[in-house]
Every structure is written in C-alpha cells, then in structure tokens.
Design a protein around this motif. Structure first.
Motif, PDB file in Angstrom:
ATOM      1  N   GLU A 196       0.814  -1.217   0.000  1.00 52.29           N
ATOM      2  CA  GLU A 196       0.000   0.000   0.000  1.00 52.29           C
ATOM      3  C   GLU A 196       0.848   1.267   0.000  1.00 52.29           C
ATOM      4  O   GLU A 196       0.336   2.350  -0.305  1.00 52.29           O
ATOM      5  CB  GLU A 196      -0.900   0.009   1.235  1.00 52.29           C
ATOM      6  CG  GLU A 196      -1.965  -1.075   1.263  1.00 52.29           C
ATOM      7  CD  GLU A 196      -2.752  -1.020   2.563  1.00 52.29           C
ATOM      8  OE1 GLU A 196      -3.679  -0.197   2.642  1.00 52.29           O
ATOM      9  OE2 GLU A 196      -2.420  -1.776   3.485  1.00 52.29           O
ATOM     10  N   LEU A 197       2.126   1.125   0.328  1.00 50.55           N
ATOM     11  CA  LEU A 197       2.968   2.309   0.519  1.00 50.55           C
ATOM     12  C   LEU A 197       4.003   2.500  -0.593  1.00 50.55           C
ATOM     13  O   LEU A 197       4.786   3.445  -0.540  1.00 50.55           O
ATOM     14  CB  LEU A 197       3.710   2.194   1.863  1.00 50.55           C
ATOM     15  CG  LEU A 197       2.816   2.078   3.092  1.00 50.55           C
ATOM     16  CD1 LEU A 197       3.659   1.776   4.331  1.00 50.55           C
ATOM     17  CD2 LEU A 197       2.035   3.371   3.309  1.00 50.55           C
ATOM     18  N   LEU A 198       4.009   1.619  -1.575  1.00 50.57           N
ATOM     19  CA  LEU A 198       5.060   1.668  -2.593  1.00 50.57           C
ATOM     20  C   LEU A 198       5.135   3.010  -3.305  1.00 50.57           C
ATOM     21  O   LEU A 198       6.214   3.469  -3.677  1.00 50.57           O
ATOM     22  CB  LEU A 198       4.848   0.551  -3.631  1.00 50.57           C
ATOM     23  CG  LEU A 198       5.291  -0.846  -3.210  1.00 50.57           C
ATOM     24  CD1 LEU A 198       4.991  -1.847  -4.328  1.00 50.57           C
ATOM     25  CD2 LEU A 198       6.790  -0.862  -2.883  1.00 50.57           C
ATOM     26  N   GLY A 199       3.998   3.649  -3.532  1.00 48.37           N
ATOM     27  CA  GLY A 199       3.994   4.893  -4.293  1.00 48.37           C
ATOM     28  C   GLY A 199       4.306   6.125  -3.484  1.00 48.37           C
ATOM     29  O   GLY A 199       4.315   7.243  -4.046  1.00 48.37           O
ATOM     30  N   GLU A 200       4.595   5.969  -2.189  1.00 51.27           N
ATOM     31  CA  GLU A 200       4.884   7.125  -1.351  1.00 51.27           C
ATOM     32  C   GLU A 200       6.329   7.598  -1.545  1.00 51.27           C
ATOM     33  O   GLU A 200       7.156   6.910  -2.138  1.00 51.27           O
ATOM     34  CB  GLU A 200       4.648   6.775   0.125  1.00 51.27           C
ATOM     35  CG  GLU A 200       3.226   6.351   0.445  1.00 51.27           C
ATOM     36  CD  GLU A 200       2.231   7.466   0.172  1.00 51.27           C
ATOM     37  OE1 GLU A 200       2.581   8.659   0.371  1.00 51.27           O
ATOM     38  OE2 GLU A 200       1.093   7.148  -0.229  1.00 51.27           O
ATOM     39  N   ALA A 201       6.607   8.776  -1.030  1.00 48.47           N
ATOM     40  CA  ALA A 201       7.983   9.301  -1.043  1.00 48.47           C
ATOM     41  C   ALA A 201       8.757   8.651   0.106  1.00 48.47           C
ATOM     42  O   ALA A 201       8.302   8.658   1.250  1.00 48.47           O
ATOM     43  CB  ALA A 201       7.967  10.820  -0.889  1.00 48.47           C
ATOM     44  N   LEU A 249       8.379   8.758   4.111  1.00 50.73           N
ATOM     45  CA  LEU A 249       8.399   7.578   4.962  1.00 50.73           C
ATOM     46  C   LEU A 249       9.832   7.053   5.053  1.00 50.73           C
ATOM     47  O   LEU A 249      10.630   7.234   4.133  1.00 50.73           O
ATOM     48  CB  LEU A 249       7.502   6.481   4.397  1.00 50.73           C
ATOM     49  CG  LEU A 249       6.018   6.791   4.221  1.00 50.73           C
ATOM     50  CD1 LEU A 249       5.307   5.573   3.644  1.00 50.73           C
ATOM     51  CD2 LEU A 249       5.396   7.225   5.533  1.00 50.73           C
ATOM     52  N   GLY A 250      10.104   6.379   6.136  1.00 43.68           N
ATOM     53  CA  GLY A 250      11.399   5.722   6.295  1.00 43.68           C
ATOM     54  C   GLY A 250      11.207   4.376   6.966  1.00 43.68           C
ATOM     55  O   GLY A 250      10.104   4.028   7.392  1.00 43.68           O
ATOM     56  N   ILE A 251      12.282   3.604   7.040  1.00 44.13           N
ATOM     57  CA  ILE A 251      12.260   2.333   7.770  1.00 44.13           C
ATOM     58  C   ILE A 251      13.479   2.325   8.682  1.00 44.13           C
ATOM     59  O   ILE A 251      14.613   2.495   8.221  1.00 44.13           O
ATOM     60  CB  ILE A 251      12.291   1.122   6.818  1.00 44.13           C
ATOM     61  CG1 ILE A 251      11.041   1.108   5.936  1.00 44.13           C
ATOM     62  CG2 ILE A 251      12.391  -0.182   7.615  1.00 44.13           C
ATOM     63  CD1 ILE A 251      10.969  -0.064   4.966  1.00 44.13           C
ATOM     64  N   GLY A 252      13.222   2.158   9.965  1.00 44.49           N
ATOM     65  CA  GLY A 252      14.317   2.201  10.925  1.00 44.49           C
ATOM     66  C   GLY A 252      14.056   1.309  12.118  1.00 44.49           C
ATOM     67  O   GLY A 252      12.970   0.721  12.261  1.00 44.49           O
TER      68      GLY A 252
END
Length: 312
Positions: A196-201, A249-252
C-alpha cells in the motif's frame, strides 16, 4: 633470551605510545603537537627504538611517515599491553574514587538513542564519570573493538555467534518499523502493508548498507520491487530530516521509538516486518577485562533496556 630481555628493558611504554601516535597521524610534526613534545624529541625516541630493535619502524618521505612491516607488528603486539595498562590505571582511579572513570563506547547512529539513555541514567548518580562516544557503522565498530579503541559497543547484529572473537550480550530484540513524522496523514490513515505504501515518497539507507539489506529483503519477501527512494543516505539524521517534512516515509529500528528522547516526533505505521527482527547487543572484545566504569555502563544498559521493554 637474555638479548630479548635486554631489548624489553630498553623499550619504554612512553616511546611505544609515541610511535602509535606518529603512525596514526602520519606526521611527526602533528604528533609533536598532540603529545606536547618537540619534534626532535619524537625523532630521537623513535630512532632509539629502531637502534634497539635493529629494524626500521617508520618509512619517512616528504609526504609524511608510515609504519613499516616491522612497525606494524610492534604496534599490533603492543596494543594489548598499552590497553591493559590503561585499564589498570582506570581501576586504580576507581579504587581511589568509585565515582570517577571513563568509558569509551561506540554505537551506530540509531543506537545513540540507547546510549544516551544509559548515560543519562549513570550521570545522575555518578557525575564524575566521563564518556567518549564514537558513532560509526557496525563493521567499523567491531573492528575498533578489536583494535582496543573502544571498551564496548551497542549495535544491531545479524547473529550473536558470527564473530567468535567478540562477546555479545543481548539487550533486546528489535524489528524494523515503517516510520513517519506524526504530522504525516498516513499515520492516521493506518496503512497495514508495504504494498500500500510503494507509491509514497521514501527516505532510506542504501540497500547495500547493513540496515538496507534487511529492508531490501522485506520487500522481496513480499514479492515487491523495493521503492526507488527519493533520498538514499547512510545518515540517519538525513532521512529523519526528510521525515520531518511530513511527506516522507522511512524504515528504521524500533529502538528509535522505544527510546524516544531523540525522536519524539516519530510514529510507526502498523506495518509488521517480523523477518527484520535482530538482536541489539552490547559487544565487547572476548577475553578482555572491562574497567569498573565500563562494567557499570554494561549493567546500566541492561537495566535501561529492561525498563524500556516494560514501558513499551
């Protein structure tokens, strides 16, 4: 044997330390400034060691100095001795005054949240303790432990048994989370899958970095092409700055949320990434004793981690 004993008696600890500083800086002039000695005194000390050992320790050129093979062997073998002496001095200071001492701790950038919580806890009770904190990626931290430049490090590890010469004490397990600024509309909308988040920045660490490899696998495990992030950076502060805009968005690591002093403005989206769960460990060099101050730091790290887990 007598010859060896004679050499050992003539080598001075001060001169070995001088050689290390010169080799590290690559310049006798800079070493003289660092050690508050004259350049001629440094040259004389090293020349005397070379005469005693009968081998050249430094290669000299107009561009500076570098350790020869002989010099590198001597420095490598003397590192443990100098380190044990430093630790012995720390123990003597501790016996004279248990409230003082120095801890040299390393951490990856996200794990500074843990380190700062430990230091805050300790410094309230032991105001004369001092901490030297070095921030680097995991591979560098482990090497600096081996070089005895650090007493301990707090970092995410892939496998507690992967480095047999190091000792890892698990503080807690940590899974990566999709994170955003609290002002980001997605925090309220509650997306629950990566698809669902692939198209986000996105602002992410490079996929060939230590954290990036886990992120890449998380997308691949779900049959997804990883996003072409707007920003790739190894600097946590860089991608956190992008999150603060409210658009990215980020992943941490979850630890950034578990110890929220640094990042109170971050929130996690309800996207589960269980395969990214790995231990956060306090790592030391195997077979090397810790100073009392370092042992106190290690004990407090476990205490703070337990309290954070209970409060999560």
């Amino acid at each position: 044997m007598q010859a060896d004993e004679g050499v050992a008696r003539r080598l001075r600890i001060r001169d070995l330390h001088t050689l290390r500083v010169v080799a590290d800086l690559g310049s006798m002039a800079q070493a003289a400034e660092r050690l508050a000695l004259s350049q001629s005194a440094i040259s004389k000390a090293i020349a005397e060691m070379e005469r005693t050992l009968g081998v050249p320790l430094l290669d000299r050129s107009p561009r500076g100095v570098v350790a020869t093979d002989y010099g590198r062997v001597l420095l490598a073998r003397s590192a443990a001795m100098l380190d044990e002496l430093r630790q012995g001095m720390e123990e003597l200071r501790y016996l004279a005054d248990p409230s003082q001492g120095e801890v040299r701790v390393g951490a990856t950038e996200p794990m500074t949240a843990v380190v700062s919580a430990v230091i805050d806890h300790l410094s309230r009770r032991h105001s004369r303790l001092r901490f030297r904190v070095e921030v680097a990626h995991t591979t560098e931290l482990l090497q600096r432990l081996r070089d005895r430049d650090l007493d301990l490090a707090i970092t995410r590890i892939a496998d507690a048994r992967a480095e047999p010469d190091l000792h890892a004490e698990i503080l807690f397990d940590d899974a990566l989370r999709v994170v955003a600024d609290r002002s980001n509309p997605l925090v309220q909308q509650g997306a629950t899958t990566l698809a669902e988040l692939l198209g986000e920045a996105w602002a992410l660490p490079p996929y060939d970095s230590f954290l990036g490899q886990f992120i890449l696998k998380a997308f691949q495990n779900r049959g997804l092409e990883p996003p072409r992030a707007t920003v790739f950076s190894r600097s946590v502060q860089m991608w956190v700055a992008m999150l603060r805009t409210g658009r990215f968005l980020g992943i941490g690591p979850s630890a950034m949320l578990r110890f929220p002093v640094h990042y109170p403005f971050l929130a996690a989206l309800p996207v589960e990434l269980p395969e990214t769960r790995r231990p956060i460990a306090l790592v030391t060099l195997g077979g090397r004793s810790l100073t009392p101050a370092s042992r106190l730091f290690a004990e407090t790290a476990h205490l703070v981690s337990r309290e954070a887990k209970e409060g999560a």
